[in-house]
Enzyme design. Structure first.
Site, PDB file in Angstrom:
ATOM      1  N   ILE A  87       3.419  -2.468   4.026  1.00  0.00           N
ATOM      2  CA  ILE A  87       3.263  -1.010   4.105  1.00  0.00           C
ATOM      3  C   ILE A  87       4.579  -0.278   3.918  1.00  0.00           C
ATOM      4  O   ILE A  87       4.602   0.948   3.938  1.00  0.00           O
ATOM      5  CB  ILE A  87       2.621  -0.586   5.455  1.00  0.00           C
ATOM      6  CG1 ILE A  87       3.323  -1.261   6.626  1.00  0.00           C
ATOM      7  CG2 ILE A  87       1.122  -0.923   5.450  1.00  0.00           C
ATOM      8  CD1 ILE A  87       2.889  -0.756   7.986  1.00  0.00           C
ATOM      9  N   HIS A  88       5.681  -1.028   3.733  1.00  0.00           N
ATOM     10  CA  HIS A  88       6.989  -0.373   3.559  1.00  0.00           C
ATOM     11  C   HIS A  88       7.827  -1.224   2.605  1.00  0.00           C
ATOM     12  O   HIS A  88       7.733  -2.462   2.642  1.00  0.00           O
ATOM     13  CB  HIS A  88       7.681  -0.239   4.922  1.00  0.00           C
ATOM     14  CG  HIS A  88       8.902   0.635   4.887  1.00  0.00           C
ATOM     15  ND1 HIS A  88      10.120   0.177   4.419  1.00  0.00           N
ATOM     16  CD2 HIS A  88       9.083   1.929   5.237  1.00  0.00           C
ATOM     17  CE1 HIS A  88      10.999   1.174   4.488  1.00  0.00           C
ATOM     18  NE2 HIS A  88      10.400   2.237   4.975  1.00  0.00           N
ATOM     19  N   ASP A 119      -8.197  -3.114  11.812  1.00  0.00           N
ATOM     20  CA  ASP A 119      -9.564  -2.606  11.756  1.00  0.00           C
ATOM     21  C   ASP A 119     -10.526  -3.541  12.476  1.00  0.00           C
ATOM     22  O   ASP A 119     -11.454  -3.085  13.149  1.00  0.00           O
ATOM     23  CB  ASP A 119     -10.002  -2.409  10.294  1.00  0.00           C
ATOM     24  CG  ASP A 119      -9.534  -1.078   9.760  1.00  0.00           C
ATOM     25  OD1 ASP A 119     -10.123  -0.063  10.156  1.00  0.00           O
ATOM     26  OD2 ASP A 119      -8.575  -1.057   8.969  1.00  0.00           O
ATOM     27  N   ARG A 177      -7.265   0.995  -3.858  1.00  0.00           N
ATOM     28  CA  ARG A 177      -8.201   0.778  -2.747  1.00  0.00           C
ATOM     29  C   ARG A 177      -9.116   1.994  -2.645  1.00  0.00           C
ATOM     30  O   ARG A 177      -8.644   3.106  -2.387  1.00  0.00           O
ATOM     31  CB  ARG A 177      -7.463   0.555  -1.424  1.00  0.00           C
ATOM     32  CG  ARG A 177      -8.460   0.248  -0.291  1.00  0.00           C
ATOM     33  CD  ARG A 177      -7.802  -0.283   0.959  1.00  0.00           C
ATOM     34  NE  ARG A 177      -7.149   0.771   1.723  1.00  0.00           N
ATOM     35  CZ  ARG A 177      -6.646   0.587   2.938  1.00  0.00           C
ATOM     36  NH1 ARG A 177      -6.682  -0.617   3.511  1.00  0.00           N
ATOM     37  NH2 ARG A 177      -6.064   1.584   3.588  1.00  0.00           N
ATOM     38  N   GLU A 227     -12.554  -7.143   7.514  1.00  0.00           N
ATOM     39  CA  GLU A 227     -11.932  -6.427   8.632  1.00  0.00           C
ATOM     40  C   GLU A 227     -12.983  -5.824   9.564  1.00  0.00           C
ATOM     41  O   GLU A 227     -12.694  -4.886  10.310  1.00  0.00           O
ATOM     42  CB  GLU A 227     -10.982  -5.333   8.112  1.00  0.00           C
ATOM     43  CG  GLU A 227     -11.615  -4.400   7.088  1.00  0.00           C
ATOM     44  CD  GLU A 227     -10.623  -3.408   6.485  1.00  0.00           C
ATOM     45  OE1 GLU A 227      -9.505  -3.260   6.999  1.00  0.00           O
ATOM     46  OE2 GLU A 227     -10.988  -2.765   5.482  1.00  0.00           O
ATOM     47  N   TYR A 233       0.838  -1.202   0.000  1.00  0.00           N
ATOM     48  CA  TYR A 233       0.000   0.000   0.000  1.00  0.00           C
ATOM     49  C   TYR A 233       0.868   1.244   0.000  1.00  0.00           C
ATOM     50  O   TYR A 233       1.951   1.259   0.598  1.00  0.00           O
ATOM     51  CB  TYR A 233      -0.827   0.092   1.284  1.00  0.00           C
ATOM     52  CG  TYR A 233      -1.899  -0.937   1.451  1.00  0.00           C
ATOM     53  CD1 TYR A 233      -3.104  -0.821   0.776  1.00  0.00           C
ATOM     54  CD2 TYR A 233      -1.718  -2.001   2.327  1.00  0.00           C
ATOM     55  CE1 TYR A 233      -4.113  -1.759   0.961  1.00  0.00           C
ATOM     56  CE2 TYR A 233      -2.725  -2.939   2.520  1.00  0.00           C
ATOM     57  CZ  TYR A 233      -3.914  -2.805   1.828  1.00  0.00           C
ATOM     58  OH  TYR A 233      -4.909  -3.737   2.024  1.00  0.00           O
ATOM     59  N   LYS A 280       8.046   5.115  -6.657  1.00  0.00           N
ATOM     60  CA  LYS A 280       9.013   4.226  -6.017  1.00  0.00           C
ATOM     61  C   LYS A 280       8.513   2.779  -6.076  1.00  0.00           C
ATOM     62  O   LYS A 280       9.275   1.848  -6.374  1.00  0.00           O
ATOM     63  CB  LYS A 280       9.170   4.673  -4.562  1.00  0.00           C
ATOM     64  CG  LYS A 280      10.222   3.946  -3.802  1.00  0.00           C
ATOM     65  CD  LYS A 280      11.056   4.898  -2.981  1.00  0.00           C
ATOM     66  CE  LYS A 280      12.257   4.168  -2.454  1.00  0.00           C
ATOM     67  NZ  LYS A 280      13.450   4.992  -2.481  1.00  0.00           N
ATOM     68  N   ASP A 320      -0.683 -40.350   0.213  1.00  0.00           N
ATOM     69  CA  ASP A 320      -1.972 -40.669  -0.396  1.00  0.00           C
ATOM     70  C   ASP A 320      -2.574 -39.383  -0.955  1.00  0.00           C
ATOM     71  O   ASP A 320      -1.896 -38.353  -1.016  1.00  0.00           O
ATOM     72  CB  ASP A 320      -2.909 -41.400   0.581  1.00  0.00           C
ATOM     73  CG  ASP A 320      -3.293 -40.541   1.766  1.00  0.00           C
ATOM     74  OD1 ASP A 320      -2.764 -39.413   1.894  1.00  0.00           O
ATOM     75  OD2 ASP A 320      -4.134 -40.976   2.576  1.00  0.00           O
TER      76      ASP A 320
END
Ligand code: COA
Ligand code: MG
Length: 290
Positions: free
Chosen positions: A222-223, A156, A66, A129, A9, A20, A270
């Protein structure tokens, strides 16, 4: 199957982070208009994401957006701003009911038809969430053919039910387990919760492996520093692939000879073991490892 091992995100109003993200080799780039963006920056996020979709080369990363929750009053404007630029998929947060997924699917279909695009190509990913989302998992997971994955949001959920987050995570474990089980039942991928401690890479690695063992196929990030450890944890190891190849090959031979169960290195093989091995190979293929 498309690999969705890590989904990164970034706030949709931050062009630097979007740019980036396109060079990091991450499976999914998710440009956010929801909680990562301040209320007075939503409009900026919409135009920035539209520009990013129009102008940037994402180098094969899936291009996701999102939106704000269906019912928030912001979702229509979100979709109107980004859909004309053909994202690969829409992430719907705080899904509580199947109707919310179907509503987004209908909006997407309208745009696909109006533009003459193939109908059904843009996928949906639903965030589970909220307490409502958890108890309605069965309807949500089967809501719409566009649905590709369920995503589990622990922070959340804890807020919604009034639980206190802990490292072991027993307060959210039922929902975490229910989400991945429903995803499996409906042939969907499942993406595990965010690891919030940006500095603790060992903890992230451990939690990623735990999610992979639970049958999650990926995890939210997130990073940039979280991408490598996550994508590694959700790629089958060389040993696992080699073993799975052996299981599938020997099972084929034994089936031809009329044996459903047999021993390999002193362990019984199996049908369920063969199925698990085939699952390893499918994930290895999606990750480009075989
Ligand atoms: N996506 C893309 N690039 C990111 C990034 C992300 N999620 N998080 C950090 N970066 C970039 C930074 O811009 C910085 O780039 P630079 O070196 O070119 O300036 C570099 O990676 C290092 O970042 P760092 O200084 O360690 O982090 P930060 O203090 O700038 O940002 C956060 C920390 C938490 C604000 C940031 O990681 C972030 O925005 N995460 C996503 C938040 C989000 O979207 N939340 C909603 C979904 S849960
Ligand atoms: Mg959230």
């Amino acid at each position: 199957m498309r690999a969705r091992r890590a989904l990164l995100y970034m706030p949709g109003d931050d062009m630097h982070k979007i740019q980036k993200a396109t060079g990091l080799g991450v499976d999914c780039v998710c440009m956010d208009i929801e909680d990562g963006v301040a209320l007075n920056r939503k409009a900026e996020a919409r135009t920035t994401i539209a520009e990013a979709l129009r102008t940037l080369d994402f180098h094969g990363s899936e291009r996701l957006v999102r939106i704000n929750p269906v019912g928030s009053g912001m979702e229509e404007e979100d979709l109107r701003a980004v859909l004309p630029h053909h994202p690969d998929g829409i992430v719907i947060p705080k899904v509580g009911m199947a109707e919310q997924v179907r509503w987004v699917s209908d909006q997407v279909a309208d745009v696909e038809r109006a533009r003459g695009w193939p109908v059904g190509q843009i996928v949906l990913l639903a965030l589970i969430e909220t307490a409502r989302g958890v108890i309605n998992l069965k309807e949500i997971a089967g809501a719409d053919p566009r649905l590709a994955a369920l995503i589990f949001g622990a922070e959340d959920l804890a807020g919604d039910i009034g639980a206190v987050r802990t490292r072991p995570g027993w307060e959210i474990f039922y929902a975490r387990s229910a989400t991945v089980t429903h995803a499996a039942a409906f042939g969907l991928q499942a993406l595990d919760m965010v690891y919030m401690d940006l500095k603790d890479i060992e903890g992230l690695r451990a939690e990623s492996l735990e999610g992979a063992r639970m049958a999650y196929t990926g995890k939210q990030a997130i990073h940039p520093n979280q991408i490598g450890p996550i994508q590694e944890a959700f790629s089958p190891s060389e040993e696992a692939i080699a073993h799975a190849l052996r299981v599938v090959e020997t099972a084929r031979q034994h089936q031809a000879e009329g044996a459903g169960a047999y021993a390999l290195d002193g362990k019984m093989i199996d049908a369920p073991v063969v199925k698990a091995a085939e699952w390893v190979l499918e994930r290895a293929r999606a990750a480009g490892k075989i």
